[in-house]
Design a protein around this motif. Structure first.
Motif, PDB file in Angstrom:
ATOM      1  N   VAL A  83       0.832  -1.205   0.000  1.00  0.00           N
ATOM      2  CA  VAL A  83       0.000   0.000   0.000  1.00  0.00           C
ATOM      3  C   VAL A  83       0.866   1.255   0.000  1.00  0.00           C
ATOM      4  CG1 VAL A  83      -1.725   1.298   1.333  1.00  0.00           C
ATOM      5  CG2 VAL A  83      -1.908  -1.204   1.131  1.00  0.00           C
ATOM      6  N   PHE A  84       1.992   1.188   0.719  1.00  0.00           N
ATOM      7  CA  PHE A  84       2.903   2.333   0.820  1.00  0.00           C
ATOM      8  C   PHE A  84       4.293   1.951   0.315  1.00  0.00           C
ATOM      9  CE2 PHE A  84       0.047   2.555   4.599  1.00  0.00           C
ATOM     10  CZ  PHE A  84      -0.665   3.691   4.252  1.00  0.00           C
ATOM     11  N   GLU A 133      10.048   8.290   5.554  1.00  0.00           N
ATOM     12  CA  GLU A 133       8.916   8.805   4.800  1.00  0.00           C
ATOM     13  C   GLU A 133       8.067   7.660   4.260  1.00  0.00           C
ATOM     14  OE1 GLU A 133      12.406  11.290   4.883  1.00  0.00           O
ATOM     15  OE2 GLU A 133      12.182   9.664   3.409  1.00  0.00           O
ATOM     16  N   ALA A 134       6.745   7.783   4.392  1.00  0.00           N
ATOM     17  CA  ALA A 134       5.795   6.846   3.784  1.00  0.00           C
ATOM     18  C   ALA A 134       5.088   7.560   2.641  1.00  0.00           C
ATOM     19  CB  ALA A 134       4.774   6.371   4.816  1.00  0.00           C
ATOM     20  N   TRP A 135       5.000   6.886   1.506  1.00  0.00           N
ATOM     21  CA  TRP A 135       4.452   7.504   0.288  1.00  0.00           C
ATOM     22  C   TRP A 135       3.310   6.675  -0.277  1.00  0.00           C
ATOM     23  CZ3 TRP A 135       6.901  12.003  -1.375  1.00  0.00           C
ATOM     24  CH2 TRP A 135       8.180  12.251  -0.836  1.00  0.00           C
ATOM     25  N   GLN A 136       2.339   7.376  -0.859  1.00  0.00           N
ATOM     26  CA  GLN A 136       1.376   6.765  -1.773  1.00  0.00           C
ATOM     27  C   GLN A 136       1.541   7.496  -3.096  1.00  0.00           C
ATOM     28  OE1 GLN A 136      -2.585   6.816   0.023  1.00  0.00           O
ATOM     29  NE2 GLN A 136      -2.396   4.626   0.400  1.00  0.00           N
ATOM     30  N   GLY A 137       2.135   6.821  -4.052  1.00  0.00           N
ATOM     31  CA  GLY A 137       2.496   7.494  -5.292  1.00  0.00           C
ATOM     32  C   GLY A 137       3.495   8.593  -4.999  1.00  0.00           C
ATOM     33  N   PRO A 163      -4.595   6.811   7.152  1.00  0.00           N
ATOM     34  CA  PRO A 163      -4.565   5.843   8.249  1.00  0.00           C
ATOM     35  C   PRO A 163      -3.480   4.789   8.065  1.00  0.00           C
ATOM     36  CG  PRO A 163      -6.835   6.295   7.636  1.00  0.00           C
ATOM     37  CD  PRO A 163      -5.976   7.004   6.626  1.00  0.00           C
ATOM     38  N   ASP A 164      -2.777   4.506   9.147  1.00  0.00           N
ATOM     39  CA  ASP A 164      -1.750   3.466   9.235  1.00  0.00           C
ATOM     40  C   ASP A 164      -0.444   3.809   8.538  1.00  0.00           C
ATOM     41  OD1 ASP A 164      -3.338   1.741  10.791  1.00  0.00           O
ATOM     42  OD2 ASP A 164      -4.266   0.884   9.003  1.00  0.00           O
TER      43      ASP A 164
END
Length: 230
Positions: A83-84, A133-137, A163-164
């Motif tokens: 997801v990330f 760092e957490a990324w979505q796209g 979330p999460d």
């Protein structure tokens, strides 16, 4: 109980002199030398706007041994789905600024004031402070930052917009620290969230003993990268 006032010399009183809530000293500055001396002695700054700098050494102290990390099943499934994506040290200032803006239950305002942002950004440039760092796209959706000395990582704060995202970043980061043979992650404050990850409370004498042992390890200098991104 005596609360010590700090002046120009970047030294601290014995952490055992802290009051029952953990407050040890007031004043001083946030210079790199003072901050590094603080962490090396189990002390951290925590204060609000329009307040002098307050220095703390809480007892007991929540910390996580990386090999004791527990990842909940639901979070593990999310990680397996990809997801990330995650990076290290690519957006430090963005992470700390978003941590400062992140709303927290039962807390008004932020303790990450402008002078804290400046001080830790300088520590990052010097190779002591690091971000995850957490990324979505292309969107930065979560992360955390802290300070590294020897084999100890001193966690400071985290944020999430999705979330999460911060939980996922934390779990992946702890696993990387385990591979790098880090021995302890300081969590500062006891929270149910961190207890669920396997963190536990240590009495000050044990916590300080683990810090002293960890300080003997060679530092991991420079900009950090996950092993699969090196």
């Amino acid at each position: 109980m005596t609360i010590y006032r700090l002046f120009d010399e970047p030294v601290f009183p014995d952490p055992e002199e802290a009051d029952p809530d953990g407050l040890l000293a007031v004043g001083g500055d946030l210079s790199p030398q003072r901050l590094l001396n603080a962490y090396a002695n189990g002390i951290f700054p925590w204060y609000a706007e329009n307040s002098p700098i307050l220095w703390w050494s809480t007892n007991p102290r929540l910390a996580l041994v990386p090999s004791e990390l527990h990842v909940p099943r639901s979070l593990r499934r999310m990680l397996n789905k990809g997801v990330f994506t995650f990076t290290l040290d690519t957006r430090f200032e963005a992470v700390i600024r978003r941590c400062a803006c992140c709303p927290r239950p039962e807390q008004e305002g932020t303790w990450i004031v402008d002078e804290m942002i400046e001080a830790y950004t300088l520590l990052h440039r010097l190779g002591y402070a690091h971000s995850v760092e957490a990324w979505q796209g292309d969107d930065l959706v979560g992360g955390l930052y802290g300070v590294s000395l020897g084999s100890i990582f001193y966690g400071e704060s985290m944020f999430y917009n999705v979330p999460d995202a911060s939980k996922a970043a934390f779990a992946v980061f702890v696993e990387q620290l385990r591979k790098w043979e880090f021995t302890l992650i300081d969590c500062q404050q006891t929270t149910r969230h961190l207890l669920r990850f396997g963190a536990r409370e240590f009495q000050r004498f044990r916590f300080m003993s683990m810090i002293r042992e960890g300080m003997n390890a060679p530092p991991l200098e420079g900009m950090w990268r996950f092993d699969d991104q090196a």
